[in-house]
Design an enzyme around this catalytic site. Sequence first.
Site, PDB file in Angstrom:
ATOM      1  N   HIS A 131       0.879  -1.164   0.000  1.00  0.00           N
ATOM      2  CA  HIS A 131       0.000   0.000   0.000  1.00  0.00           C
ATOM      3  C   HIS A 131       0.922   1.220   0.000  1.00  0.00           C
ATOM      4  O   HIS A 131       2.028   1.173   0.568  1.00  0.00           O
ATOM      5  CB  HIS A 131      -0.845  -0.035   1.279  1.00  0.00           C
ATOM      6  CG  HIS A 131      -1.927   0.974   1.362  1.00  0.00           C
ATOM      7  ND1 HIS A 131      -1.681   2.272   1.702  1.00  0.00           N
ATOM      8  CD2 HIS A 131      -3.259   0.877   1.168  1.00  0.00           C
ATOM      9  CE1 HIS A 131      -2.831   2.937   1.724  1.00  0.00           C
ATOM     10  NE2 HIS A 131      -3.806   2.113   1.402  1.00  0.00           N
ATOM     11  N   ASP A 209       3.319  -4.020   7.941  1.00  0.00           N
ATOM     12  CA  ASP A 209       2.034  -3.330   7.829  1.00  0.00           C
ATOM     13  C   ASP A 209       0.945  -4.399   7.990  1.00  0.00           C
ATOM     14  O   ASP A 209       0.756  -5.241   7.107  1.00  0.00           O
ATOM     15  CB  ASP A 209       1.971  -2.660   6.453  1.00  0.00           C
ATOM     16  CG  ASP A 209       0.588  -2.105   6.144  1.00  0.00           C
ATOM     17  OD1 ASP A 209      -0.309  -2.208   6.999  1.00  0.00           O
ATOM     18  OD2 ASP A 209       0.413  -1.589   5.029  1.00  0.00           O
ATOM     19  N   GLN A 212      -4.311  -5.028   7.008  1.00  0.00           N
ATOM     20  CA  GLN A 212      -5.290  -6.002   6.501  1.00  0.00           C
ATOM     21  C   GLN A 212      -5.157  -7.346   7.207  1.00  0.00           C
ATOM     22  O   GLN A 212      -5.804  -8.320   6.803  1.00  0.00           O
ATOM     23  CB  GLN A 212      -5.097  -6.211   4.986  1.00  0.00           C
ATOM     24  CG  GLN A 212      -5.312  -4.971   4.160  1.00  0.00           C
ATOM     25  CD  GLN A 212      -6.763  -4.483   4.160  1.00  0.00           C
ATOM     26  OE1 GLN A 212      -7.680  -5.213   4.545  1.00  0.00           O
ATOM     27  NE2 GLN A 212      -6.982  -3.255   3.740  1.00  0.00           N
ATOM     28  N   LYS A 235     -10.527  -0.504  10.413  1.00  0.00           N
ATOM     29  CA  LYS A 235     -10.669  -1.734   9.633  1.00  0.00           C
ATOM     30  C   LYS A 235     -11.021  -2.916  10.529  1.00  0.00           C
ATOM     31  O   LYS A 235     -11.236  -4.024  10.049  1.00  0.00           O
ATOM     32  CB  LYS A 235      -9.389  -2.018   8.850  1.00  0.00           C
ATOM     33  CG  LYS A 235      -9.125  -0.992   7.732  1.00  0.00           C
ATOM     34  CD  LYS A 235      -7.934  -1.370   6.916  1.00  0.00           C
ATOM     35  CE  LYS A 235      -7.330  -0.202   6.148  1.00  0.00           C
ATOM     36  NZ  LYS A 235      -8.067   0.163   4.947  1.00  0.00           N
ATOM     37  N   CYS A 374      -4.570   2.179  -3.812  1.00  0.00           N
ATOM     38  CA  CYS A 374      -3.351   2.789  -3.245  1.00  0.00           C
ATOM     39  C   CYS A 374      -2.138   1.883  -3.470  1.00  0.00           C
ATOM     40  O   CYS A 374      -1.263   1.772  -2.598  1.00  0.00           O
ATOM     41  CB  CYS A 374      -3.506   3.114  -1.758  1.00  0.00           C
ATOM     42  SG  CYS A 374      -4.812   4.283  -1.431  1.00  0.00           S
TER      43      CYS A 374
HETATM   44  C1  LIG Z   1      -2.389  -2.744   3.580  1.00  0.00           C
HETATM   45  C2  LIG Z   1      -2.770  -1.364   4.034  1.00  0.00           C
HETATM   46  N1  LIG Z   1      -1.849  -0.626   4.656  1.00  0.00           N
HETATM   47  C3  LIG Z   1      -2.118   0.599   5.115  1.00  0.00           C
HETATM   48  C4  LIG Z   1      -3.354   1.156   4.931  1.00  0.00           C
HETATM   49  C5  LIG Z   1      -3.592   2.535   5.430  1.00  0.00           C
HETATM   50  O1  LIG Z   1      -4.546   2.517   6.435  1.00  0.00           O
HETATM   51  P1  LIG Z   1      -5.125   3.914   6.981  1.00  0.00           P
HETATM   52  O2  LIG Z   1      -5.724   4.592   5.798  1.00  0.00           O
HETATM   53  O3  LIG Z   1      -6.130   3.499   7.981  1.00  0.00           O
HETATM   54  O4  LIG Z   1      -3.998   4.645   7.551  1.00  0.00           O
HETATM   55  C6  LIG Z   1      -4.337   0.447   4.272  1.00  0.00           C
HETATM   56  C7  LIG Z   1      -5.656   1.044   4.011  1.00  0.00           C
HETATM   57  O5  LIG Z   1      -6.370   0.626   3.124  1.00  0.00           O
HETATM   58  C8  LIG Z   1      -4.047  -0.859   3.825  1.00  0.00           C
HETATM   59  O6  LIG Z   1      -4.950  -1.597   3.197  1.00  0.00           O
END
Ligand SMILES: Cc1ncc(COP(=O)(O)O)c(C=O)c1O
Length: 432
Positions: A131, A209, A212, A235, A374
């Site tokens: 992401h 990260d 998910q 999430k 993203c």
């Molecule tokens: C794999 C992953 N990392 C990071 C994020 C970023 O999360 P946030 O927008 O809550 O900061 C997302 C959001 O879709 C994501 O899917």
Amino acid sequence: MAAAIADPPTLDADRLRADFPIFQQRFHGKPLAYLDSAVSAQKPRQVLDAQREFYETSYTNVHRGVYLLAERATERFEGAREKVRALIDAASTREIVFTRSATEALNLVAYAWGLDNLGPGDVVVATELEHHSNFVPWQQIAERTRARFHPIPVNGRGELQLDALDAIAKQGSVKVVATNLVSNALGTINPVGALAAWAHAQGAIMVCDAAQAAPHRRIDVQKLGCDFLAFSAHKLCGPTGVGVLWGRAELLERMAPFNFGGEMIRKVTVAKTTWNELPYKFEAGTPPIGEAVGMGAAIDYLSEIGMEAIEQHEHALAAYALERLAEVPGVHVFGPPAERRAGIVSFEVAGVHPHDVAQILDREGVAIRAGHHCCQPLMARLGVAATNRASFYLYTIPEEIDRLVKGLHTVKKTFGSGASPARRPSDGGIRR
Ligand SMILES: Cc1ncc(COP(=O)(O)O)c(C=O)c1O
């Protein structure tokens, strides 16, 4: 004697849906098939009630007042931190930093660790599956520190090509390896343990990260092998505006603060400022108090259902979705087979723009995502500008996948012969 085989943990999604007020509404006159939980999860009444109850009975700022209400607010806030600690099996609440989001947590590490520990000759490794929030911060901090930025490539199924690691190690001194545990774009479950072992053999830190992953499966940070882990409350059925950074205490201790201001200081004089203890050193200003309490309630909710049951449920839904999508001519699914995939399925309908697909499905009450998720470097690798994505959670039922498939037949009918057959290139799906 053969050992008894335990039944896999289960959940009753039909029953759980009753906890979520959103499902009482109709959209375009149809019940909502919400297949976009990867973007954000819906909220159960238990979380909404807990947050409201907190504001009505226990709210003020934390760590400041000496009166009873302030003590109660602080207790609830710190209680939420303990729930986060338990969710990921961290050794101590000192290692749990409340941030605004997963994005902020990852930026915190990139800035606070990266600026002081990277320089020319160093290599910063991310993956092509990241992401943007675990890609761009590392790319930018590498540029600022004149380190080299090197993504690990993926193969045609969106799986990391670990055989590229040796060549990457020859580029310089590897200092950071950043990966997601589960890809938001493809649902790929990544080998964080193996990558962490490689990172540590290079003398690098491993940043995971888990945006998910933490909402969908049990995580034990003491076993996972990473040094930092980030995720967001929204999430996992919690509110927006709060996220978590877990970091090993010895690393957090050595890092400079990310933000300066109130709460994160020990002593301020004109000449010098010293820092508060962990985790407060990284929590400048008023933290997301009500949001953290809501997150704690969400963790209670998920824990009662059981993280294993949630993972199992979503795995079964992903397998079912792959099976059903294969029935629709012209639909091409991206990503790995069911056994290496979480509850996320990305696909394209040949000859139809993903936005058109999502709009037609919307008229049927089916909410899916269309876009680059993203993940523009991944999209470039896959040779597409965007995909459609259906993603599942504890409240998803197989009938919603049936409605998705039915809607895709409508898409096909709408676009008629203009839709060309799905590509099935021999390289497994990557367009170069
Ligand atoms: C794999 C992953 N990392 C990071 C994020 C970023 O999360 P946030 O927008 O809550 O900061 C997302 C959001 O879709 C994501 O899917």
